[in-house]
Design an enzyme around this catalytic site. Structure first.
Site, PDB file in Angstrom:
ATOM      1  N   HIS A  85       0.769  -1.090   0.095  1.00 17.88           N
ATOM      2  CA  HIS A  85      -0.165  -0.105   0.001  1.00 17.88           C
ATOM      3  C   HIS A  85       0.985   1.379  -0.177  1.00 17.88           C
ATOM      4  O   HIS A  85       0.232   2.426  -0.206  1.00 17.88           O
ATOM      5  CB  HIS A  85      -1.104  -0.164   1.145  1.00 17.88           C
ATOM      6  CG  HIS A  85      -2.274   0.672   0.838  1.00 17.88           C
ATOM      7  ND1 HIS A  85      -3.272   0.711   1.706  1.00 17.88           N
ATOM      8  CD2 HIS A  85      -2.819   1.646   0.026  1.00 17.88           C
ATOM      9  CE1 HIS A  85      -4.275   1.343   1.207  1.00 17.88           C
ATOM     10  NE2 HIS A  85      -3.855   2.005   0.013  1.00 17.88           N
ATOM     11  N   ASP A 121      -7.227  -6.057   2.027  1.00 24.10           N
ATOM     12  CA  ASP A 121      -7.446  -6.672   3.427  1.00 24.10           C
ATOM     13  C   ASP A 121      -8.784  -6.074   3.868  1.00 24.10           C
ATOM     14  O   ASP A 121      -9.156  -6.220   5.175  1.00 24.10           O
ATOM     15  CB  ASP A 121      -6.295  -6.530   4.230  1.00 24.10           C
ATOM     16  CG  ASP A 121      -5.744  -5.112   4.650  1.00 24.10           C
ATOM     17  OD1 ASP A 121      -6.620  -4.193   4.439  1.00 24.10           O
ATOM     18  OD2 ASP A 121      -4.776  -5.152   5.058  1.00 24.10           O
ATOM     19  N   ASP A 130      -9.945   0.148   3.464  1.00 22.45           N
ATOM     20  CA  ASP A 130      -8.825  -0.440   4.349  1.00 22.45           C
ATOM     21  C   ASP A 130      -9.208  -0.986   5.528  1.00 22.45           C
ATOM     22  O   ASP A 130     -10.272  -0.267   6.342  1.00 22.45           O
ATOM     23  CB  ASP A 130      -7.733   0.519   4.298  1.00 22.45           C
ATOM     24  CG  ASP A 130      -6.390  -0.231   4.472  1.00 22.45           C
ATOM     25  OD1 ASP A 130      -6.295  -1.535   5.153  1.00 22.45           O
ATOM     26  OD2 ASP A 130      -5.361   0.480   4.045  1.00 22.45           O
ATOM     27  N   ASP A 146      -3.291   3.287   8.587  1.00 19.83           N
ATOM     28  CA  ASP A 146      -2.143   3.774   7.657  1.00 19.83           C
ATOM     29  C   ASP A 146      -1.679   5.212   7.676  1.00 19.83           C
ATOM     30  O   ASP A 146      -1.239   6.004   7.030  1.00 19.83           O
ATOM     31  CB  ASP A 146      -2.400   3.667   6.136  1.00 19.83           C
ATOM     32  CG  ASP A 146      -2.703   2.109   5.876  1.00 19.83           C
ATOM     33  OD1 ASP A 146      -2.102   1.280   6.591  1.00 19.83           O
ATOM     34  OD2 ASP A 146      -3.118   2.072   4.498  1.00 19.83           O
ATOM     35  N   HIS A 197       4.154   0.473   4.435  1.00 18.19           N
ATOM     36  CA  HIS A 197       2.670   0.622   3.911  1.00 18.19           C
ATOM     37  C   HIS A 197       1.760   0.757   4.893  1.00 18.19           C
ATOM     38  O   HIS A 197       0.505   0.858   4.697  1.00 18.19           O
ATOM     39  CB  HIS A 197       2.474  -1.035   3.551  1.00 18.19           C
ATOM     40  CG  HIS A 197       2.496  -1.997   4.433  1.00 18.19           C
ATOM     41  ND1 HIS A 197       1.867  -3.239   4.182  1.00 18.19           N
ATOM     42  CD2 HIS A 197       2.917  -2.137   5.727  1.00 18.19           C
ATOM     43  CE1 HIS A 197       1.882  -4.077   5.369  1.00 18.19           C
ATOM     44  NE2 HIS A 197       2.663  -3.477   6.353  1.00 18.19           N
ATOM     45  N   ASP A 210      -7.497  -1.601  -0.637  1.00 17.26           N
ATOM     46  CA  ASP A 210      -6.615  -2.659   0.159  1.00 17.26           C
ATOM     47  C   ASP A 210      -7.426  -3.950  -0.036  1.00 17.26           C
ATOM     48  O   ASP A 210      -8.587  -3.810   0.757  1.00 17.26           O
ATOM     49  CB  ASP A 210      -5.957  -2.025   1.422  1.00 17.26           C
ATOM     50  CG  ASP A 210      -4.949  -3.212   2.111  1.00 17.26           C
ATOM     51  OD1 ASP A 210      -5.179  -4.241   1.722  1.00 17.26           O
ATOM     52  OD2 ASP A 210      -4.033  -2.449   2.728  1.00 17.26           O
ATOM     53  N   HIS A 249      -7.148  -0.869   7.765  1.00 16.64           N
ATOM     54  CA  HIS A 249      -6.120   0.132   8.626  1.00 16.64           C
ATOM     55  C   HIS A 249      -5.832   1.446   8.436  1.00 16.64           C
ATOM     56  O   HIS A 249      -6.364   1.758   7.432  1.00 16.64           O
ATOM     57  CB  HIS A 249      -4.849  -0.674   8.479  1.00 16.64           C
ATOM     58  CG  HIS A 249      -4.544  -2.322   8.626  1.00 16.64           C
ATOM     59  ND1 HIS A 249      -4.647  -3.016   7.611  1.00 16.64           N
ATOM     60  CD2 HIS A 249      -4.463  -2.732   9.933  1.00 16.64           C
ATOM     61  CE1 HIS A 249      -4.625  -4.173   8.167  1.00 16.64           C
ATOM     62  NE2 HIS A 249      -4.420  -4.099   9.387  1.00 16.64           N
ATOM     63  N   GLU A 280      -2.319  -4.956  -2.261  1.00 19.92           N
ATOM     64  CA  GLU A 280      -1.900  -5.745  -1.069  1.00 19.92           C
ATOM     65  C   GLU A 280      -2.313  -7.239  -1.565  1.00 19.92           C
ATOM     66  O   GLU A 280      -2.582  -8.062  -0.711  1.00 19.92           O
ATOM     67  CB  GLU A 280      -2.386  -5.433   0.273  1.00 19.92           C
ATOM     68  CG  GLU A 280      -1.955  -4.270   0.787  1.00 19.92           C
ATOM     69  CD  GLU A 280      -0.493  -4.534   1.394  1.00 19.92           C
ATOM     70  OE1 GLU A 280      -0.013  -5.397   1.465  1.00 19.92           O
ATOM     71  OE2 GLU A 280       0.253  -3.292   1.558  1.00 19.92           O
TER      72      GLU A 280
END
Length: 306
Positions: free
Chosen positions: A104, A231, A126, A130, A143, A229, A128, A278
């Protein structure tokens, strides 16, 4: 939609601990990206991959920042500078840049390129936030830092390749957050960014949440960057990612989200650039995650059931 998409591969895994996302660009193409985009009604031109040396050939601790830890920082800078140039040139040519990762951290370059001549709104799909910087990151993996970088947080403020002044906090919307460091949690709360967590999606539904995110990202901007992303999805749907977190969006919610983006784009022409990042084929099952990335990209550009 009358749009020409330029696919740009950035097979970089400098920003992550687990090796493998550098093969994500190949996996996504193998899953039929170009054919599916053309079925969605857009012309697709593949520019190939940027040439990126393998991480095993580099020293992760070279060129460390004065404070904190940021692995492969020189390499991340080099790749993102080239990504930014390629994205900016693609937009100058009247085409749409679709970035394939890679980890990412390539979003630092894609957002800088897209924001070079425009005020840019951002929707961040996402798990997360980040939002770490080198002196707060528990891992040193870049990332986990791309939004901090473009916003000029900490050491990134003075790094021209990272800081994108035309990306502003109030024009950023997270969708689907569910795994946030304690330090990041406080930063998000104090910032002007808007965070829609998985709880918001559970309570209100994905379509309402994404509509609100689009309102935020389009207010006072010239276009929207979508950073996806994989994830963001539940690991049952997308097993081939480097940092899976249980409790993500479902297959149908993900499609509904990208269809909602596409509907707004069809009406108002809001999309300016997009990342798919990712995908880790080493951890995947029969290329399932790459196939899903292709499906979601197709939904973003207009593919429908009917």
């Amino acid at each position: 939609m009358g749009r020409t998409i330029h696919v740009i591969g950035a097979p970089m895994d400098y920003g992550a601990d687990r090796r493998g996302v550098d093969m994500g660009t190949s996996a996504i193409r193998y899953a039929g990206l170009a054919d599916e985009l053309e079925k969605a009604g857009v012309e697709c031109f593949d520019q190939g991959d940027l040439l990126i040396p393998r991480a095993e050939e580099r020293d992760p601790d070279a060129n460390q920042p004065t404070e904190g830890n940021a692995k492969f920082l020189r390499e991340v800078e080099n790749v993102n500078s080239r990504v930014a140039e390629t994205v900016a040139e693609t937009l100058d040519d009247g085409a749409f840049p679709l970035l394939l990762g890679g980890d990412h951290s390539i979003a630092i370059g894609s957002m800088n390129g897209a924001a070079r001549d425009a005020d840019l709104g951002v929707i961040w799909f996402d798990a997360h936030a980040d939002l770490n910087i080198p002196d707060t990151s528990p891992s040193g993996n870049v990332h986990g830092m791309p939004l901090a970088a473009v916003l000029g947080r900490g050491m990134f403020e003075d790094l021209e390749w990272a800081h994108a002044p035309r990306v502003r906090e109030e024009s950023i919307a997270y969708v689907g957050l569910r795994s946030i460091d304690e330090h990041e949690r406080e930063l998000v709360r104090k910032s002007e960014m808007t965070a829609f967590t998985m709880s918001d999606i559970d309570e209100r539904g994905i379509t309402a949440v994404v509509e609100d995110a689009l309102d935020i990202a389009t207010t006072g901007t010239d276009g929207v960057h979508v950073s996806l992303d994989l994830d963001w999805l539940d690991p049952k749907e997308a097993p081939g990612v480097g940092t899976p977190v249980r409790g993500g969006v479902t297959y149908r919610e993900a499609h509904s989200a990208l269809e909602t983006v596409s509907n707004r784009d069809t009406d108002d022409g809001i999309l300016r650039s997009m990342d798919l990042v990712e995908v880790n084929p080493i951890l995947d099952e029969q290329n399932e995650t790459a196939n899903l990335a292709v499906e979601l990209a197709s939904s973003a550009f207009g593919k429908r059931i009917l």
